[in-house]
Design a protein around this motif. Structure first.
Motif, PDB file in Angstrom:
ATOM      1  N   ILE A  28      40.571  13.899  29.175  1.00 47.80           N
ATOM      2  CA  ILE A  28      41.610  14.654  28.480  1.00 47.80           C
ATOM      3  C   ILE A  28      41.128  16.047  28.106  1.00 47.80           C
ATOM      4  CG2 ILE A  28      40.951  13.691  26.229  1.00 47.80           C
ATOM      5  CD1 ILE A  28      43.983  13.722  25.537  1.00 47.80           C
ATOM      6  N   VAL A  29      42.016  17.017  28.267  1.00 50.10           N
ATOM      7  CA  VAL A  29      41.768  18.393  27.843  1.00 50.10           C
ATOM      8  C   VAL A  29      42.794  18.734  26.767  1.00 50.10           C
ATOM      9  CG1 VAL A  29      41.764  20.829  28.512  1.00 50.10           C
ATOM     10  CG2 VAL A  29      40.869  19.099  30.091  1.00 50.10           C
TER      11      VAL A  29
ATOM     12  N   ARG B 223      36.382  16.031  24.448  1.00 47.14           N
ATOM     13  CA  ARG B 223      35.210  16.822  24.811  1.00 47.14           C
ATOM     14  C   ARG B 223      35.530  18.051  25.658  1.00 47.14           C
ATOM     15  NH1 ARG B 223      33.727  14.558  21.153  1.00 47.14           N
ATOM     16  NH2 ARG B 223      31.871  13.254  20.818  1.00 47.14           N
ATOM     17  N   ALA B 224      36.816  18.434  25.684  1.00 49.68           N
ATOM     18  CA  ALA B 224      37.205  19.650  26.407  1.00 49.68           C
ATOM     19  C   ALA B 224      38.394  20.274  25.699  1.00 49.68           C
ATOM     20  CB  ALA B 224      37.548  19.329  27.854  1.00 49.68           C
ATOM     21  N   ILE B 225      38.280  21.546  25.377  1.00 45.18           N
ATOM     22  CA  ILE B 225      39.353  22.261  24.694  1.00 45.18           C
ATOM     23  C   ILE B 225      39.656  23.542  25.462  1.00 45.18           C
ATOM     24  CG2 ILE B 225      37.734  23.458  23.134  1.00 45.18           C
ATOM     25  CD1 ILE B 225      39.925  23.268  20.967  1.00 45.18           C
ATOM     26  N   GLU B 226      40.934  23.824  25.601  1.00 47.21           N
ATOM     27  CA  GLU B 226      41.397  24.988  26.366  1.00 47.21           C
ATOM     28  C   GLU B 226      42.180  25.914  25.441  1.00 47.21           C
ATOM     29  OE1 GLU B 226      45.257  25.719  29.213  1.00 47.21           O
ATOM     30  OE2 GLU B 226      44.225  23.795  29.336  1.00 47.21           O
TER      31      GLU B 226
ATOM     32  N   MET C 193      43.753  14.886  40.599  1.00 47.73           N
ATOM     33  CA  MET C 193      44.919  15.509  39.983  1.00 47.73           C
ATOM     34  C   MET C 193      44.935  15.334  38.472  1.00 47.73           C
ATOM     35  SD  MET C 193      47.809  14.409  42.794  1.00 47.73           S
ATOM     36  CE  MET C 193      47.462  14.692  44.555  1.00 47.73           C
ATOM     37  N   MET C 194      45.306  16.421  37.786  1.00 46.91           N
ATOM     38  CA  MET C 194      45.425  16.443  36.334  1.00 46.91           C
ATOM     39  C   MET C 194      46.851  16.839  35.970  1.00 46.91           C
ATOM     40  SD  MET C 194      43.728  19.076  33.535  1.00 46.91           S
ATOM     41  CE  MET C 194      42.019  18.686  33.904  1.00 46.91           C
TER      42      MET C 194
ATOM     43  N   GLY D  77      49.050  19.427  25.249  1.00 44.12           N
ATOM     44  CA  GLY D  77      49.199  20.511  24.294  1.00 44.12           C
ATOM     45  C   GLY D  77      49.694  20.040  22.949  1.00 44.12           C
ATOM     46  N   GLY D  78      50.954  20.356  22.633  1.00 43.73           N
ATOM     47  CA  GLY D  78      51.502  20.103  21.308  1.00 43.73           C
ATOM     48  C   GLY D  78      51.537  18.650  20.882  1.00 43.73           C
ATOM     49  N   GLU D  79      51.611  17.734  21.834  1.00 41.70           N
ATOM     50  CA  GLU D  79      51.609  16.316  21.479  1.00 41.70           C
ATOM     51  C   GLU D  79      50.272  15.903  20.859  1.00 41.70           C
ATOM     52  OE1 GLU D  79      53.868  13.987  21.557  1.00 41.70           O
ATOM     53  OE2 GLU D  79      55.505  15.022  22.571  1.00 41.70           O
TER      54      GLU D  79
END
Length: 216
Positions: free
Chosen positions: A15-16, A40-43, A156-157, A181-183
């Protein structure tokens, strides 16, 4: 961290967290809440005011096992600036070949947005590790499954429309990871400075990925 290592790390947790439109004062506690919840991943999206400054701040304080990405990158110039600001992966809503070439040159993971089989194959042939299927809210999990039929070699993501209810279907359809995102990065919790609540939400998403993979 090399591109293949970044891909493996993103895939492992699956998950990002996508941060869009937040204030500069909130970015650090948001990142901490995500990390404490197991993400462990933030955009940080480039259409967020002060995005580059936020990334520079995060790149200096994030734990080594927390990946920092730049999102909504539309061109190689912005991509290069993001890399210099600390980004270890670059996401785009579209497939921009010059942007992918830039990322390949600097051994940074590119995640271009695709919608059609032609775009997915063209992006994969350009050397990417994973494509961003977008908008997943319109395409749905069955579209991932249909794409994976003739194109099983392409990771695929899905991004857009991914939540706790849809995660199992996306994972079962063949998604290697998801972007949320917002969820996940809940603006109501952020406005209330409810960082514990945000951490708990992150943990639920991580758990949902884990459970979906077990039952796949």
């Amino acid at each position: 961290m090399k591109r293949n290592e970044v891909f493996k790390a993103v895939e492992e947790v699956g998950i990002v967290a996508i941060v869009r439109g937040t204030g500069a004062s909130d970015i650090v506690p948001i990142a901490k809440a995500m990390y404490d919840g197991g993400v462990r991943a933030i955009e940080v999206t480039m259409n967020t005011k002060g995005a580059m400054d936020m990334m520079r701040e995060l790149s200096g304080i994030l734990p080594k096992d927390m990946l920092l990405g730049a999102g909504t990158v539309l061109d190689p110039e912005t991509g290069r600036a993001a890399i210099l600001s600390g980004a270890t992966f670059i996401l785009s809503p579209t497939f921009c070949r010059p942007l992918v070439e830039l990322c390949n040159r600097y051994d940074v993971m590119a995640v271009p947005g695709v919608m059609t089989p032609t775009e997915a194959l063209a992006a994969w042939e350009s050397g990417v590790d994973v494509v961003k299927v977008f908008p997943a809210s319109v395409l749905g999990p069955s579209y991932i499954k249909d794409l994976k039929g003739p194109l099983p070699q392409i990771e695929m993501m899905p991004v857009g429309g991914v939540n706790l209810e849809t995660i199992p279907a996306f994972i079962k359809a063949g998604a290697c990871s998801v972007g949320v995102g917002g969820e996940l990065v809940d603006k109501k919790l952020i406005a209330a400075c409810d960082w514990k609540g945000l951490t708990e939400k992150a943990a639920r998403f991580v758990s949902a990925i884990r459970e979906a993979r077990k039952s796949k």
